[in-house]
Write a protein that holds these residues in place. Structure first.
Motif, PDB file in Angstrom:
ATOM      1  N   ASN A 160       0.844  -1.193   0.000  1.00 28.66           N
ATOM      2  CA  ASN A 160       0.000   0.000   0.000  1.00 28.66           C
ATOM      3  C   ASN A 160       0.881   1.246   0.000  1.00 28.66           C
ATOM      4  O   ASN A 160       1.751   1.401   0.869  1.00 28.66           O
ATOM      5  CB  ASN A 160      -0.897   0.020   1.240  1.00 28.66           C
ATOM      6  N   ASN A 161       0.654   2.104  -0.951  1.00 28.80           N
ATOM      7  CA  ASN A 161       1.444   3.329  -1.054  1.00 28.80           C
ATOM      8  C   ASN A 161       0.590   4.369  -1.755  1.00 28.80           C
ATOM      9  O   ASN A 161      -0.230   4.041  -2.625  1.00 28.80           O
ATOM     10  CB  ASN A 161       2.725   3.053  -1.861  1.00 28.80           C
ATOM     11  N   ASN A 162       0.751   5.611  -1.367  1.00 26.79           N
ATOM     12  CA  ASN A 162       0.057   6.701  -2.026  1.00 26.79           C
ATOM     13  C   ASN A 162       0.769   7.995  -1.671  1.00 26.79           C
ATOM     14  O   ASN A 162       1.336   8.120  -0.575  1.00 26.79           O
ATOM     15  CB  ASN A 162      -1.404   6.779  -1.585  1.00 26.79           C
ATOM     16  N   GLY A 163       0.763   8.932  -2.582  1.00 27.96           N
ATOM     17  CA  GLY A 163       1.385  10.219  -2.290  1.00 27.96           C
ATOM     18  C   GLY A 163       0.676  10.926  -1.148  1.00 27.96           C
ATOM     19  O   GLY A 163      -0.551  10.887  -1.046  1.00 27.96           O
ATOM     20  N   GLY A 164       1.474  11.538  -0.281  1.00 22.25           N
ATOM     21  CA  GLY A 164       0.896  12.284   0.827  1.00 22.25           C
ATOM     22  C   GLY A 164       0.464  13.677   0.392  1.00 22.25           C
ATOM     23  O   GLY A 164       0.911  14.182  -0.643  1.00 22.25           O
ATOM     24  N   PRO A 165      -0.416  14.318   1.160  1.00 25.69           N
ATOM     25  CA  PRO A 165      -0.804  15.690   0.846  1.00 25.69           C
ATOM     26  C   PRO A 165       0.402  16.614   0.930  1.00 25.69           C
ATOM     27  O   PRO A 165       1.334  16.354   1.705  1.00 25.69           O
ATOM     28  CB  PRO A 165      -1.842  16.021   1.924  1.00 25.69           C
ATOM     29  N   PRO A 166       0.416  17.679   0.147  1.00 23.57           N
ATOM     30  CA  PRO A 166       1.563  18.587   0.185  1.00 23.57           C
ATOM     31  C   PRO A 166       1.709  19.229   1.560  1.00 23.57           C
ATOM     32  O   PRO A 166       0.712  19.479   2.245  1.00 23.57           O
ATOM     33  CB  PRO A 166       1.223  19.630  -0.888  1.00 23.57           C
ATOM     34  N   ALA A 201      -9.853  19.498   1.952  1.00 25.67           N
ATOM     35  CA  ALA A 201      -8.466  19.028   1.965  1.00 25.67           C
ATOM     36  C   ALA A 201      -8.269  17.944   3.020  1.00 25.67           C
ATOM     37  O   ALA A 201      -7.571  16.939   2.785  1.00 25.67           O
ATOM     38  CB  ALA A 201      -7.520  20.195   2.234  1.00 25.67           C
ATOM     39  N   ILE A 202      -8.892  18.116   4.171  1.00 26.41           N
ATOM     40  CA  ILE A 202      -8.759  17.124   5.238  1.00 26.41           C
ATOM     41  C   ILE A 202      -9.363  15.788   4.815  1.00 26.41           C
ATOM     42  O   ILE A 202      -8.755  14.725   4.978  1.00 26.41           O
ATOM     43  CB  ILE A 202      -9.414  17.635   6.529  1.00 26.41           C
ATOM     44  N   HIS A 203     -10.559  15.847   4.231  1.00 24.05           N
ATOM     45  CA  HIS A 203     -11.210  14.602   3.807  1.00 24.05           C
ATOM     46  C   HIS A 203     -10.426  13.922   2.689  1.00 24.05           C
ATOM     47  O   HIS A 203     -10.315  12.691   2.651  1.00 24.05           O
ATOM     48  CB  HIS A 203     -12.646  14.881   3.367  1.00 24.05           C
ATOM     49  N   ALA A 204      -9.868  14.710   1.774  1.00 22.41           N
ATOM     50  CA  ALA A 204      -9.071  14.133   0.689  1.00 22.41           C
ATOM     51  C   ALA A 204      -7.830  13.434   1.236  1.00 22.41           C
ATOM     52  O   ALA A 204      -7.453  12.346   0.783  1.00 22.41           O
ATOM     53  CB  ALA A 204      -8.673  15.217  -0.304  1.00 22.41           C
ATOM     54  N   GLY A 205      -7.168  14.054   2.218  1.00 26.77           N
ATOM     55  CA  GLY A 205      -5.988  13.451   2.826  1.00 26.77           C
ATOM     56  C   GLY A 205      -6.323  12.159   3.555  1.00 26.77           C
ATOM     57  O   GLY A 205      -5.589  11.162   3.449  1.00 26.77           O
ATOM     58  N   LEU A 206      -7.433  12.147   4.283  1.00 22.89           N
ATOM     59  CA  LEU A 206      -7.846  10.940   4.988  1.00 22.89           C
ATOM     60  C   LEU A 206      -8.201   9.821   4.015  1.00 22.89           C
ATOM     61  O   LEU A 206      -7.870   8.651   4.235  1.00 22.89           O
ATOM     62  CB  LEU A 206      -9.037  11.243   5.898  1.00 22.89           C
ATOM     63  N   ASP A 207      -8.870  10.186   2.924  1.00 22.33           N
ATOM     64  CA  ASP A 207      -9.256   9.177   1.947  1.00 22.33           C
ATOM     65  C   ASP A 207      -8.024   8.558   1.288  1.00 22.33           C
ATOM     66  O   ASP A 207      -7.937   7.338   1.126  1.00 22.33           O
ATOM     67  CB  ASP A 207     -10.170   9.780   0.877  1.00 22.33           C
ATOM     68  N   ALA A 208      -7.061   9.402   0.903  1.00 28.45           N
ATOM     69  CA  ALA A 208      -5.877   8.901   0.187  1.00 28.45           C
ATOM     70  C   ALA A 208      -4.973   8.055   1.070  1.00 28.45           C
ATOM     71  O   ALA A 208      -4.439   7.025   0.631  1.00 28.45           O
ATOM     72  CB  ALA A 208      -5.094  10.078  -0.397  1.00 28.45           C
ATOM     73  N   ASN A 209      -4.796   8.478   2.311  1.00 28.84           N
ATOM     74  CA  ASN A 209      -3.760   7.862   3.143  1.00 28.84           C
ATOM     75  C   ASN A 209      -4.269   6.980   4.278  1.00 28.84           C
ATOM     76  O   ASN A 209      -3.470   6.389   5.004  1.00 28.84           O
ATOM     77  CB  ASN A 209      -2.843   8.937   3.720  1.00 28.84           C
ATOM     78  N   MET A 210      -5.601   6.871   4.388  1.00 27.63           N
ATOM     79  CA  MET A 210      -6.158   5.946   5.382  1.00 27.63           C
ATOM     80  C   MET A 210      -7.247   5.069   4.768  1.00 27.63           C
ATOM     81  O   MET A 210      -7.149   3.846   4.772  1.00 27.63           O
ATOM     82  CB  MET A 210      -6.710   6.705   6.586  1.00 27.63           C
ATOM     83  N   VAL A 211      -8.261   5.697   4.197  1.00 22.45           N
ATOM     84  CA  VAL A 211      -9.418   4.938   3.710  1.00 22.45           C
ATOM     85  C   VAL A 211      -9.047   4.038   2.529  1.00 22.45           C
ATOM     86  O   VAL A 211      -9.396   2.855   2.500  1.00 22.45           O
ATOM     87  CB  VAL A 211     -10.566   5.887   3.326  1.00 22.45           C
TER      88      VAL A 211
END
Length: 259
Positions: A87-93, A104-114
Motif C-alpha cells: 500500500n502506497n500513495n502520495g501524501g498531501p503537500p 483538503a482534510i477529507h481528501a488526505g484521509l481518503d488517500a492515506n487511510m481509507v
C-alpha cells in the motif's frame, strides 16, 4: 538470501516513481510477478519496462488514481490471486494546519487511510484461504516524530496504523502479516516539496534547507530508494512470517527515541 517469493504475485501501488518503484523492483528481483500502479500512464509504462529489462520479471501496469474504485478493481483483476500488497500513495503537500479546509482534510484521509484499508479488505480473505499473505503499508516517519507541515499526512497515517494493528493480529495464524514501513527523508520527488516547505519556513533557500536536513540525520545523508525497497522485500519474504503488526522506521537514525 532467497526470499522464498519466486512465483508470487505482488500489487505495488503508486510505483512509477520513488519508494513504490523501489519496492516493485526488489520484489521483481526476488521472483515476483508485479502489478504496478501510477497516475501518469507514460511514466508508469516506462517504469514497468525498466523493471522488466532489469529483472526479467513479468510486470503489468494499471494506470489511474488508486483511490478510484474502478482502478482498484482493475488492479486486483490483473493480479488474479495477489500474495503481496504494498500500500502506497502520495501524501498531501506540506502546509500549515490553519490552511487546511474540510475538503483538503477529507481528501488526505481518503488517500492515506481509507484507500489502503479498502484495498486490504479486497485481498485479505484470499490470502487467508491460501495461507500466505504479506501486506506492507508505506506511511511516514512523521507517525513517530512530529514534522511541521505534515499534520494531515501524519494524522491519516496514524489512523491507518491504528485500524490495521488489530487486523494484523486477527489474520496472523493464517500466515498473513501486516507491517508498516516508515520512511524518513529519502532522495525522491517528495523530498523536493518537503525541502521547499522547510526553506520557506526557515527563510532560506532550498539548498540551505537540504543541508540543514542532512545535518540533522545521524547518517548525514538522505536515504536511497533501493535501501527502502530491500527492506520491503524482506518483510514480504517467507522468512518474515513471524513479524506482524510492526512499524519499521527507516530514517538514518533521525528519530531520537529509544522505542
Amino acid at each position: 538470501m532467497d526470499l522464498g517469493l519466486s512465483g508470487r504475485t505482488a500489487i505495488v501501488c503508486a510505483s512509477s516513481h520513488g519508494l513504490g518503484r523501489a519496492c516493485a523492483t526488489e520484489l521483481a528481483r526476488a521472483g515476483c510477478r508485479i502489478v504496478m500502479n501510477g497516475r501518469d500512464r507514460e511514466a508508469l509504462e516506462a517504469a514497468a519496462a525498466a523493471i522488466r529489462a532489469e529483472t526479467g520479471a513479468t510486470v503489468e501496469a494499471v494506470a489511474g488514481d488508486i483511490g478510484d474504485d474502478g482502478v482498484q478493481s482493475e488492479l486486483i483483476a490483473a493480479a488474479g490471486t495477489p500474495d503481496i500488497l504494498v500500500n502506497n500513495n502520495g501524501g498531501p503537500p506540506p502546509r500549515g494546519f490553519r490552511d487546511l479546509d474540510a475538503d483538503a482534510i477529507h481528501a488526505g484521509l481518503d488517500a492515506n487511510m481509507v484507500t489502503p484499508i479498502r484495498l486490504v479488505q479486497q485481498v485479505i480473505d484470499g490470502m487467508v484461504e491460501r495461507r500466505f499473505g504479506r501486506i506492507v503499508c508505506i506511511t511516514s516517519a512523521s507517525v513517530k516524530a512530529v514534522t511541521l507541515g505534515l499534520d494531515l499526512s501524519s494524522g491519516a497515517r496514524i489512523g491507518l496504523h491504528g485500524f490495521l494493528a488489530g487486523v494484523a493480529r486477527e489474520v496472523a495464524s493464517a500466515n498473513v502479516t501486516i507491517n508498516f514501513l516508515l520512511p524518513g527523508l529519502f532522495a525522491t520527488r517528495r523530498l523536493d516539496g518537503v525541502m521547499a516547505f522547510a526553506a520557506k519556513s526557515q527563510g532560506v533557500d532550498a539548498e540551505t534547507a537540504a543541508a540543514r536536513g542532512r545535518e540533522r540525520i545521524p547518517a548525514r545523508r538522505f536515504g536511497e530508494p533501493a535501501e527502502f525497497g530491500a527492506a520491503c522485500a524482506f518483510l514480504c519474504s517467507a522468512q518474515a512470517g513471524y513479524i506482524t503488526g510492526q512499524s519499521l522506521l527507516i530514517d538514518g537514525g533521525g528519530y531520537p527515541g529509544v522505542l
